[in-house]
Design a protein around this motif. Structure first.
Motif, PDB file in Angstrom:
ATOM      1  N   ALA A 202       0.766  -1.084   0.144  1.00  0.00           N
ATOM      2  CA  ALA A 202       0.160   0.068   0.016  1.00  0.00           C
ATOM      3  C   ALA A 202       0.887   1.279   0.079  1.00  0.00           C
ATOM      4  O   ALA A 202       0.652   2.248  -0.625  1.00  0.00           O
ATOM      5  N   CYS A 205       2.157   1.559  -3.846  1.00  0.00           N
ATOM      6  CA  CYS A 205       1.294   2.117  -4.493  1.00  0.00           C
ATOM      7  C   CYS A 205       1.138   3.698  -4.055  1.00  0.00           C
ATOM      8  O   CYS A 205       0.833   4.438  -5.119  1.00  0.00           O
ATOM      9  N   ALA A 206       0.805   4.053  -3.108  1.00  0.00           N
ATOM     10  CA  ALA A 206       0.833   5.724  -2.643  1.00  0.00           C
ATOM     11  C   ALA A 206       1.896   6.462  -3.136  1.00  0.00           C
ATOM     12  O   ALA A 206       1.768   7.373  -3.707  1.00  0.00           O
ATOM     13  N   THR A 209       1.608   6.613  -6.857  1.00  0.00           N
ATOM     14  CA  THR A 209       0.662   7.556  -7.481  1.00  0.00           C
ATOM     15  C   THR A 209       1.147   9.060  -6.999  1.00  0.00           C
ATOM     16  O   THR A 209       0.632   9.755  -7.907  1.00  0.00           O
ATOM     17  N   VAL A 268       1.139  -5.218  -5.423  1.00  0.00           N
ATOM     18  CA  VAL A 268       1.592  -3.924  -5.878  1.00  0.00           C
ATOM     19  C   VAL A 268       0.660  -3.507  -7.150  1.00  0.00           C
ATOM     20  O   VAL A 268       0.060  -2.763  -7.438  1.00  0.00           O
ATOM     21  N   LEU A 271      -3.046  -3.500  -6.707  1.00  0.00           N
ATOM     22  CA  LEU A 271      -3.044  -2.012  -5.984  1.00  0.00           C
ATOM     23  C   LEU A 271      -3.362  -1.198  -7.144  1.00  0.00           C
ATOM     24  O   LEU A 271      -4.163  -0.206  -7.254  1.00  0.00           O
ATOM     25  N   LEU A 272      -2.022  -0.977  -8.149  1.00  0.00           N
ATOM     26  CA  LEU A 272      -2.280  -0.004  -8.996  1.00  0.00           C
ATOM     27  C   LEU A 272      -2.938  -0.426 -10.095  1.00  0.00           C
ATOM     28  O   LEU A 272      -3.516   0.698 -10.972  1.00  0.00           O
ATOM     29  N   GLN A 283      -6.142   5.879 -10.205  1.00  0.00           N
ATOM     30  CA  GLN A 283      -5.969   4.617  -9.191  1.00  0.00           C
ATOM     31  C   GLN A 283      -5.930   5.492  -7.564  1.00  0.00           C
ATOM     32  O   GLN A 283      -5.238   6.278  -7.382  1.00  0.00           O
ATOM     33  N   THR A 284      -6.411   4.423  -6.884  1.00  0.00           N
ATOM     34  CA  THR A 284      -6.464   4.695  -5.313  1.00  0.00           C
ATOM     35  C   THR A 284      -5.606   3.503  -4.780  1.00  0.00           C
ATOM     36  O   THR A 284      -5.758   2.314  -5.247  1.00  0.00           O
ATOM     37  N   CYS A 285      -4.970   4.078  -3.524  1.00  0.00           N
ATOM     38  CA  CYS A 285      -4.446   2.975  -2.856  1.00  0.00           C
ATOM     39  C   CYS A 285      -4.804   2.590  -1.481  1.00  0.00           C
ATOM     40  O   CYS A 285      -5.118   3.782  -0.955  1.00  0.00           O
TER      41      CYS A 285
END
Length: 285
Positions: A202, A205-206, A209, A268, A271-272, A283-285
């Motif tokens: 997570a 992923c953030a 982003t 990952v 999530l992406l 996209q949101t994580c």
């Protein structure tokens, strides 16, 4: 002024020296029937006359031009196959000339860049030329090298945006380093089911982003679009290196990933790129 003694025939060493070759080469010409055996003297050694020397000189001229010995013999025999052989030779020489020119261009780019960056395609190296010295790490170049091999210059040029942002935003570079260190700890001592994997995925992923958002704000994607338009106009000027599919690359490029690291990389990606999102949804994580 009297002339020095003019020999009517010469030994193989003198013949080789005059023709710019070696006695061993001449003996080989005899063995394959390219040069007829000359008369021998009282000492049973070969003696070469004017006609022998003329033929030997033509052999050397044709060999220096890259014509094979078999084709030289065919030429002396007057067969039509020599024309086809010469056409193939011309194509081969043109290909070699193009390869040499490509090598000269690569060496020039390498000297100009002063680093291995110059060995990457101009589409990639050109976008990184204005970065300050030391801003691009050797590991960044390694990543671009692999990406260019898999996806070609265009794929690597897209990835350049990431390294420009990391080089110009210290806080993002620091987060990248922190995550890389945490990822290296995903070794064989950790279970693929460890809950820390989900948390770290997570965070990655953030971070990704945030990188994409910074790229958008900087307008790097627009600059890339302009560059790609110019590249398309001259795409035929350089032959692109062969690329491969992602799945093919996964099977051929080794990474010492533990099962925990593999599960992390999979998470990952999930999530992406969630399966229930279309490509236009942020996209949101």
């Amino acid at each position: 002024m009297p002339l020095p003694p003019i020999p009517r025939r010469v030994k193989i060493g003198d013949a080789a020296a005059f023709a710019g070759t070696t006695p061993r080469a001449i003996r080989h010409y005899h063995a394959i029937g390219l040069l007829p055996e000359p008369e021998r003297g009282g000492d049973d050694r070969r003696r070469y006359g004017y006609d022998d020397m003329i033929r030997l000189l033509w052999i050397r001229k044709m060999a220096d031009a890259g014509i094979s010995l078999d084709d030289i013999r065919a030429g002396f025999e007057g067969t039509t196959a020599i024309e086809q052989s010469l056409a193939r030779l011309e194509e081969t020489l043109a290909s070699k000339a193009a390869a040499i020119e490509a090598q000269r261009t690569a060496v020039h780019r390498l000297r100009e860049a002063g680093s291995p960056l110059g060995l990457l395609s101009p589409l990639v190296s050109g976008r990184l030329r204005d970065l300050p010295p030391g801003a691009l790490r050797s590991t960044d170049l390694d990543t671009l090298l692999v990406t260019e091999r898999i996806f070609g210059p265009v794929g690597a040029a897209v990835q350049v945006d990431r390294f420009i942002v990391l080089a110009t935003h210290p806080e993002l570079r620091a987060e990248e380093d922190r995550l890389a260190e945490a990822e290296s700890a995903l070794d064989d001592t950790m279970s693929p089911d460890d809950p820390r994997i989900e948390d770290l995925a997570a965070q990655r992923c953030a971070h990704e982003t945030a990188l994409v958002a910074t790229i958008d704000r900087a307008g790097l994607d627009e600059a890339l679009d302009d560059l790609l338009d110019q590249h398309d106009e001259h795409a035929g000027e350089e032959e692109a290196e062969a690329t491969m599919s992602t799945l093919e690359a996964i099977g051929k490029m080794p990474y010492d990933f533990s099962p925990a690291r593999v599960r992390y990389e999979e998470r990952v990606i999930e999530l992406l790129h969630p399966a229930d999102q279309d490509s236009d949804t942020p996209q949101t994580c």
